[in-house]
Design a protein around this motif. Structure first.
Motif, PDB file in Angstrom:
ATOM      1  N   GLN A 238       3.167  -0.925  38.372  1.00 47.75           N
ATOM      2  CA  GLN A 238       3.127  -2.126  37.523  1.00 47.75           C
ATOM      3  C   GLN A 238       2.948  -3.387  38.373  1.00 47.75           C
ATOM      4  N   ASN A 239       3.681  -3.451  39.489  1.00 55.55           N
ATOM      5  CA  ASN A 239       3.584  -4.638  40.359  1.00 55.55           C
ATOM      6  C   ASN A 239       2.188  -4.766  40.950  1.00 55.55           C
ATOM      7  N   TYR A 240       1.619  -3.619  41.347  1.00 62.07           N
ATOM      8  CA  TYR A 240       0.283  -3.643  41.953  1.00 62.07           C
ATOM      9  C   TYR A 240      -0.747  -4.137  40.932  1.00 62.07           C
ATOM     10  N   ILE A 241      -0.685  -3.587  39.715  1.00 63.49           N
ATOM     11  CA  ILE A 241      -1.641  -3.992  38.674  1.00 63.49           C
ATOM     12  C   ILE A 241      -1.478  -5.477  38.353  1.00 63.49           C
ATOM     13  N   ALA A 242      -0.222  -5.938  38.286  1.00 66.26           N
ATOM     14  CA  ALA A 242       0.039  -7.352  37.960  1.00 66.26           C
ATOM     15  C   ALA A 242      -0.438  -8.280  39.083  1.00 66.26           C
ATOM     16  N   THR A 243      -0.343  -7.819  40.333  1.00 66.75           N
ATOM     17  CA  THR A 243      -0.718  -8.653  41.478  1.00 66.75           C
ATOM     18  C   THR A 243      -2.236  -8.719  41.642  1.00 66.75           C
ATOM     19  N   GLU A 244      -2.891  -7.562  41.488  1.00 62.20           N
ATOM     20  CA  GLU A 244      -4.315  -7.466  41.837  1.00 62.20           C
ATOM     21  C   GLU A 244      -5.255  -7.696  40.653  1.00 62.20           C
ATOM     22  N   THR A 245      -4.746  -7.558  39.437  1.00 63.12           N
ATOM     23  CA  THR A 245      -5.644  -7.603  38.269  1.00 63.12           C
ATOM     24  C   THR A 245      -5.045  -8.429  37.135  1.00 63.12           C
ATOM     25  N   GLU A 246      -5.895  -8.727  36.188  1.00 63.38           N
ATOM     26  CA  GLU A 246      -5.442  -9.185  34.871  1.00 63.38           C
ATOM     27  C   GLU A 246      -5.589  -7.981  33.949  1.00 63.38           C
ATOM     28  N   MET A 247      -4.458  -7.424  33.525  1.00 61.49           N
ATOM     29  CA  MET A 247      -4.548  -6.261  32.640  1.00 61.49           C
ATOM     30  C   MET A 247      -5.098  -6.723  31.293  1.00 61.49           C
ATOM     31  N   GLN A 248      -6.042  -5.943  30.770  1.00 61.52           N
ATOM     32  CA  GLN A 248      -6.714  -6.301  29.521  1.00 61.52           C
ATOM     33  C   GLN A 248      -6.210  -5.481  28.336  1.00 61.52           C
ATOM     34  N   ALA A 249      -6.153  -4.164  28.519  1.00 62.34           N
ATOM     35  CA  ALA A 249      -5.867  -3.311  27.349  1.00 62.34           C
ATOM     36  C   ALA A 249      -5.320  -1.966  27.793  1.00 62.34           C
ATOM     37  N   PHE A 250      -4.525  -1.396  26.904  1.00 64.00           N
ATOM     38  CA  PHE A 250      -4.058  -0.014  27.062  1.00 64.00           C
ATOM     39  C   PHE A 250      -4.202   0.621  25.689  1.00 64.00           C
ATOM     40  N   LEU A 251      -5.210   1.483  25.568  1.00 58.92           N
ATOM     41  CA  LEU A 251      -5.599   2.012  24.260  1.00 58.92           C
ATOM     42  C   LEU A 251      -5.350   3.509  24.221  1.00 58.92           C
ATOM     43  N   ASN A 252      -4.458   3.945  23.344  1.00 60.50           N
ATOM     44  CA  ASN A 252      -4.154   5.380  23.235  1.00 60.50           C
ATOM     45  C   ASN A 252      -5.270   6.085  22.478  1.00 60.50           C
ATOM     46  N   LEU A 253      -5.819   7.118  23.100  1.00 57.60           N
ATOM     47  CA  LEU A 253      -6.862   7.913  22.438  1.00 57.60           C
ATOM     48  C   LEU A 253      -6.256   8.716  21.290  1.00 57.60           C
ATOM     49  N   PRO A 254      -7.077   9.129  20.313  1.00 57.39           N
ATOM     50  CA  PRO A 254      -6.517   9.824  19.138  1.00 57.39           C
ATOM     51  C   PRO A 254      -5.728  11.074  19.533  1.00 57.39           C
ATOM     52  N   ALA A 255      -4.546  11.214  18.967  1.00 55.00           N
ATOM     53  CA  ALA A 255      -3.672  12.360  19.284  1.00 55.00           C
ATOM     54  C   ALA A 255      -4.355  13.689  18.958  1.00 55.00           C
ATOM     55  N   THR A 256      -5.272  13.668  17.972  1.00 53.74           N
ATOM     56  CA  THR A 256      -5.936  14.913  17.536  1.00 53.74           C
ATOM     57  C   THR A 256      -6.824  15.511  18.630  1.00 53.74           C
ATOM     58  N   LEU A 257      -7.151  14.724  19.675  1.00 54.84           N
ATOM     59  CA  LEU A 257      -8.019  15.233  20.746  1.00 54.84           C
ATOM     60  C   LEU A 257      -7.245  16.056  21.781  1.00 54.84           C
ATOM     61  N   PHE A 258      -5.904  16.081  21.659  1.00 53.12           N
ATOM     62  CA  PHE A 258      -5.087  16.706  22.710  1.00 53.12           C
ATOM     63  C   PHE A 258      -4.181  17.782  22.128  1.00 53.12           C
ATOM     64  N   LYS A 259      -3.851  18.749  22.976  1.00 55.69           N
ATOM     65  CA  LYS A 259      -3.019  19.883  22.526  1.00 55.69           C
ATOM     66  C   LYS A 259      -1.651  19.420  22.058  1.00 55.69           C
ATOM     67  N   ASN A 260      -1.064  18.466  22.803  1.00 55.67           N
ATOM     68  CA  ASN A 260       0.266  17.962  22.442  1.00 55.67           C
ATOM     69  C   ASN A 260       0.426  16.551  22.991  1.00 55.67           C
ATOM     70  N   GLU A 261       1.524  15.924  22.621  1.00 56.45           N
ATOM     71  CA  GLU A 261       1.758  14.523  22.994  1.00 56.45           C
ATOM     72  C   GLU A 261       1.820  14.355  24.521  1.00 56.45           C
ATOM     73  N   LYS A 262       2.348  15.373  25.212  1.00 58.34           N
ATOM     74  CA  LYS A 262       2.461  15.268  26.674  1.00 58.34           C
ATOM     75  C   LYS A 262       1.092  15.230  27.352  1.00 58.34           C
TER      76      LYS A 262
END
Length: 315
Positions: A238-262
């Motif tokens: 988190q510190n590295y991303i905050a220092t080196e970048t401007e975070m734009q987005a964190f988008l969860n892909l549809p759950a239906t594409l994966f076997k389970n939540e993990k």
């Protein structure tokens, strides 16, 4: 009355049959033989190939790859990025880079090259220079064959993507990051996101590599575990991303594409900081709805457009 096969179906059938025939002749893996099958079609089946669009060719490759997996147990990192994920990632790149006519785009841990092919398919109105970095010699060879088969330019670097890269100053970095531990402690100790003790996370080191290889104010679009910011060792990330970048987005892909939540994955979008140019934005946190639900998906696109207008009015 049988329906006549589409060009894509004929192309898929040709690749599938040729790869299996090669396999009987030479005993190499199905994946290697799919590369040889693409080369065969490129050289000897020009009439069929020239009837096919870029989408036909890419889909024929994807279906042939998935067909061969039924004959062969493969390791997890040999799976290709599904086009449902590749096309949405390509769409996001297109949204953020809307004013560009040319882009130098690098794919780290690029596998067989399917993610780069999917992004290329979306960004037809932009001249793309592709750099692909892949340590596995089988996959890097397949991506060279895929580039010929699709007739799009890939520069393929057959190397460990966590080692120093042969290029820098990319406009865009993409990647479907392999999850796990990185065995070369000497290298991880040279990096900001290496752990002091034990093996470091390869996906953390690849995030650092992506950011390092970007030009100032360039963007990274990375497919990462949805639980990236949970558990041990996340403060450092988190510190590295905050220092080196401007975070734009964190988008969860549809759950239906994966076997389970993990197993679920998300798309992390960051912009490398540049003095007096980049500015903090309100990070877009959202769930990308199932693509089969057009109404919800339209809602997501409307939210994304509103966010872009408020946070990147110049694009």
């Amino acid at each position: 009355m049988t329906q006549e096969k589409t060009v894509m179906e004929r192309l898929f059938q040709t690749l599938d049959e040729k790869a299996k025939a090669f396999n009987e002749e030479n005993g190499q893996s199905f994946i290697e033989n799919l590369g040889l099958a693409m080369e065969h079609v490129y050289k000897n089946e020009r009439e069929l190939l020239e009837q096919a669009t870029l989408q036909d060719r890419r889909k024929a490759f994807q279906f042939a790859y998935l067909s061969l997996l039924q004959n062969e147990e493969i390791q997890a990192n040999h799976q290709i990025t599904p086009d449902s994920i590749g096309l949405i990632l390509g769409f996001l790149v297109k949204q953020f880079m809307a004013n560009q006519t040319e882009l130098h785009i690098a794919d780290i841990a690029s596998g067989a090259g399917h993610l780069s092919a999917s992004v290329h398919e979306v960004m037809t109105d932009v001249t793309l220079m592709h750099h692909l970095v892949e340590v596995d010699p089988v996959l890097s060879r397949v991506s060279v064959h895929l580039a010929n088969f699709l007739e799009i330019p890939f520069d393929v670097y057959p190397q460990d993507a966590i080692m120093p890269l042969a290029f820098e100053e990319a406009d865009v970095i993409i990647g479907d990051l392999p999850i796990g531990y990185y065995p070369v402690d000497e290298r991880s100790h040279e990096m900001s996101l290496g752990f002091e003790e034990g093996h470091s996370y390869s996906h953390h080191l690849l995030i650092e590599q992506a950011i390092t290889a970007l030009k100032p104010s360039g963007y990274a679009f990375l497919i990462v575990p949805s639980n990236l910011f949970e558990g041990d060792n996340v403060k450092q990330l988190q510190n590295y991303i905050a220092t080196e970048t401007e975070m734009q987005a964190f988008l969860n892909l549809p759950a239906t594409l994966f076997k389970n939540e993990k197993a679920r994955k998300s798309i992390l979008i960051v912009q490398k900081k540049e003095v007096n140019v980049t500015k903090p934005v309100e990070v877009l946190l959202a769930n990308i709805p199932d693509f089969k639900n057009p109404q919800q998906f339209q809602g997501f696109l409307a939210d994304l457009n509103t966010w872009m207008t408020e946070n990147h009015p110049e694009i």
